[in-house]
Scaffold this active site. Structure first.
Site, PDB file in Angstrom:
ATOM      1  N   GLU A  34      -9.424  -1.912  14.864  1.00  0.00           N
ATOM      2  CA  GLU A  34      -8.746  -0.838  14.114  1.00  0.00           C
ATOM      3  C   GLU A  34      -7.462  -0.387  14.814  1.00  0.00           C
ATOM      4  O   GLU A  34      -7.496  -0.028  16.002  1.00  0.00           O
ATOM      5  CB  GLU A  34      -9.707   0.354  13.977  1.00  0.00           C
ATOM      6  CG  GLU A  34      -9.134   1.485  13.140  1.00  0.00           C
ATOM      7  CD  GLU A  34     -10.140   2.632  12.921  1.00  0.00           C
ATOM      8  OE1 GLU A  34     -11.361   2.405  12.953  1.00  0.00           O
ATOM      9  OE2 GLU A  34      -9.660   3.759  12.708  1.00  0.00           O
ATOM     10  N   LYS A  90     -17.589   9.743  14.111  1.00  0.00           N
ATOM     11  CA  LYS A  90     -17.128   8.355  13.994  1.00  0.00           C
ATOM     12  C   LYS A  90     -15.871   8.173  14.841  1.00  0.00           C
ATOM     13  O   LYS A  90     -15.701   7.154  15.510  1.00  0.00           O
ATOM     14  CB  LYS A  90     -16.854   8.019  12.526  1.00  0.00           C
ATOM     15  CG  LYS A  90     -16.610   6.541  12.250  1.00  0.00           C
ATOM     16  CD  LYS A  90     -15.190   6.090  12.433  1.00  0.00           C
ATOM     17  CE  LYS A  90     -15.017   4.620  12.093  1.00  0.00           C
ATOM     18  NZ  LYS A  90     -13.640   4.149  12.271  1.00  0.00           N
ATOM     19  N   HIS A  95      -1.379   5.514  11.681  1.00  0.00           N
ATOM     20  CA  HIS A  95      -1.998   4.323  11.123  1.00  0.00           C
ATOM     21  C   HIS A  95      -0.960   3.454  10.410  1.00  0.00           C
ATOM     22  O   HIS A  95      -0.934   2.255  10.551  1.00  0.00           O
ATOM     23  CB  HIS A  95      -3.052   4.730  10.077  1.00  0.00           C
ATOM     24  CG  HIS A  95      -4.431   4.833  10.637  1.00  0.00           C
ATOM     25  ND1 HIS A  95      -5.182   3.741  10.930  1.00  0.00           N
ATOM     26  CD2 HIS A  95      -5.189   5.904  10.956  1.00  0.00           C
ATOM     27  CE1 HIS A  95      -6.354   4.126  11.410  1.00  0.00           C
ATOM     28  NE2 HIS A  95      -6.388   5.442  11.427  1.00  0.00           N
ATOM     29  N   ASP A 152     -24.458  -3.209  24.718  1.00  0.00           N
ATOM     30  CA  ASP A 152     -25.170  -3.144  23.443  1.00  0.00           C
ATOM     31  C   ASP A 152     -24.727  -1.895  22.678  1.00  0.00           C
ATOM     32  O   ASP A 152     -25.222  -0.796  22.926  1.00  0.00           O
ATOM     33  CB  ASP A 152     -26.679  -3.122  23.747  1.00  0.00           C
ATOM     34  CG  ASP A 152     -27.544  -3.080  22.499  1.00  0.00           C
ATOM     35  OD1 ASP A 152     -27.019  -2.802  21.407  1.00  0.00           O
ATOM     36  OD2 ASP A 152     -28.753  -3.323  22.628  1.00  0.00           O
TER      37      ASP A 152
HETATM   38  C1  MEV Z   1     -10.928   6.807  11.745  1.00  0.00           C
HETATM   39  O1  MEV Z   1     -11.397   5.611  12.299  1.00  0.00           O
HETATM   40  C2  MEV Z   1     -11.480   7.986  12.507  1.00  0.00           C
HETATM   41  C3  MEV Z   1     -11.119   9.366  11.945  1.00  0.00           C
HETATM   42  O2  MEV Z   1     -11.543   9.439  10.589  1.00  0.00           O
HETATM   43  C4  MEV Z   1     -11.838  10.385  12.783  1.00  0.00           C
HETATM   44  C5  MEV Z   1     -11.744  11.803  12.261  1.00  0.00           C
HETATM   45  O3  MEV Z   1     -11.569  12.011  11.063  1.00  0.00           O
HETATM   46  O4  MEV Z   1     -11.903  12.720  13.112  1.00  0.00           O
HETATM   47  C6  MEV Z   1      -9.625   9.574  11.954  1.00  0.00           C
END
Ligand code: MEV
Length: 385
Positions: free
Chosen positions: A80, A256, A373, A272
């Site tokens: 990513e 995430k 991004h 792992d």
């Molecule tokens: C994208 O990989 C992760 C985000 O969505 C985390 C977040 O929203 O805090 C940008």
């Protein structure tokens, strides 16, 4: 690491040349990187069943990290865009102090499930009465760990009421030193379980480690100064944090972003990541009794109005054994990081997780996430075009 400043502006060739010089990489190590880590098909075939190939992920370096006063370069394997740039930016913004971190000894939990227990109360009493004897046997069975400072430490029992009657779960605590511990623990549990069954007049069912490694916690913390990121940003940032604390749909995405950093280092070092993911989310779901799933990070303002960010999570990772021995780049990644123990690695992983969470929240509360991004997507299309 001033020799690495502006690393992101260099060409791929220049980056590799600097890395070789500064970290005294061997020619073989450089070739390995140039061949994009190429795991031979023969090696891949020894790792899993029905092998037909291998997949590659980009390996990059997150810069500007200072952990407990030492400058660190953090290897990350990830597909990513923006994760490495985000981590490097977050790490830069908390300089000159950087991160403080600590990691517990490598104590893993192994569980034995006992069913059809004739007299559960008596069974627990017997295990308590035989504690010394059981520990002598347990230590003997984990003797190979003693030279690394590991071995069985203790055990406890838990009685659970289930739809299929009462069961006793025996928890063994084993210090697995610099290994992840799954094989060691599972082998040990299988060997000791007949004795436990005999003492408890029960039947043994599962014998397996727990991925909720709450005796193997890691913590990291950093302060982002208001003079650097701005008072207004801190206020917006704290609003974003409250959103995650009070809405599970946001919290999943928030965590995430943390796992972006954590998994990338876990993967780069041959660890792992499913075990780490399972442990992190189980911990996020149980760390605050009754409240349910919550943030793995914590943010607040200190008395100077600066933003203090911290993270705490269980982390079962290794610097020896398992896939680290087979994956060609894993050892090199550990060398680049300078991780001498699983604690060193755990601390770097926690800092990366905190950094990526900060980076995402910083972007989201200011410019929006798409700007960073998009720059990288544009670069990708340029290369394609
Ligand atoms: C994208 O990989 C992760 C985000 O969505 C985390 C977040 O929203 O805090 C940008």
């Amino acid at each position: 690491m001033s020799n690495f400043s502006g690393f992101y502006k260099l060409s791929l060739e220049q980056r590799l040349a600097i890395l070789k010089k500064e970290l005294s990489l061997s020619d073989d190590e450089l070739i390995l990187l140039k061949n994009s880590g190429s795991l031979s098909l023969e090696s891949a075939n020894t790792m899993i069943e029905n092998t037909i190939g291998a997949i590659h992920l980009p390996l990059g370096l997150a810069m500007n990290f200072k952990i407990n006063g030492t400058e660190k370069i953090i290897p990350m394997a990830i597909e990513e865009p923006s994760v490495i740039a985000g981590a490097s930016k977050a790490a830069k913004l908390c300089l000159p102090d950087g991160f403080t971190a600590s990691a517990d000894p490598s104590i893993m939990i192994g569980q034995i499930q006992l069913v059809n227990v004739k007299n559960p109360k008596k069974a627990i009493e017997t295990l308590n009465a035989k504690r010394d004897e059981i520990l002598v046997l347990a230590k003997k069975l984990t003797e190979s760990l003693t030279k690394y400072g590991g071995g069985v430490q203790n055990f406890k029992m838990k009685l659970i009421e289930t739809n299929r009657g009462e069961m006793i779960i025996v928890y063994f605590y084993v210090n697995v030193a610099d290994a992840m511990g799954a094989n060691t623990i599972n082998t040990f549990l299988e060997k000791i379980s007949p004795t436990i069954a005999e003492y408890t007049q029960s039947e043994v069912r599962l014998r397996i480690l727990s991925n909720l490694a709450t005796k193997r916690m890691v913590r990291a913390k950093a302060v982002w100064k208001k003079e650097i990121i701005g008072e207004e940003t801190i206020e917006k940032f704290l609003d974003a944090y409250e959103f995650a604390l009070n809405d599970v749909y946001r919290c999943a995405t928030h965590n995430k972003g943390i796992m972006n950093g954590i998994d990338a280092v876990v993967l780069a070092t041959g660890n792992d990541w499913r075990a780490v993911e399972a442990g992190a989310h189980a911990y996020a779901a149980t760390k605050e009794q009754r409240k349910g799933y919550t943030s793995l990070t914590h943010y607040e303002k200190d008395e100077y109005g600066d933003l203090v960010g911290s993270i705490e999570l269980p982390l079962a990772i290794a610097t020896v054994g398992g896939a680290i021995n087979t994956l060609p780049t894993a050892k090199l990644a550990l060398k680049i990081l300078g991780a001498k123990s699983s604690q060193d690695l755990a601390m770097a992983i926690a800092c990366a997780g905190l950094a990526n969470n900060f980076a995402a929240m910083y972007a989201l509360s200011t410019t929006g996430i798409q700007e960073g991004h998009m720059k990288l997507h544009a670069r990708k299309n340029e290369i394609k075009g």
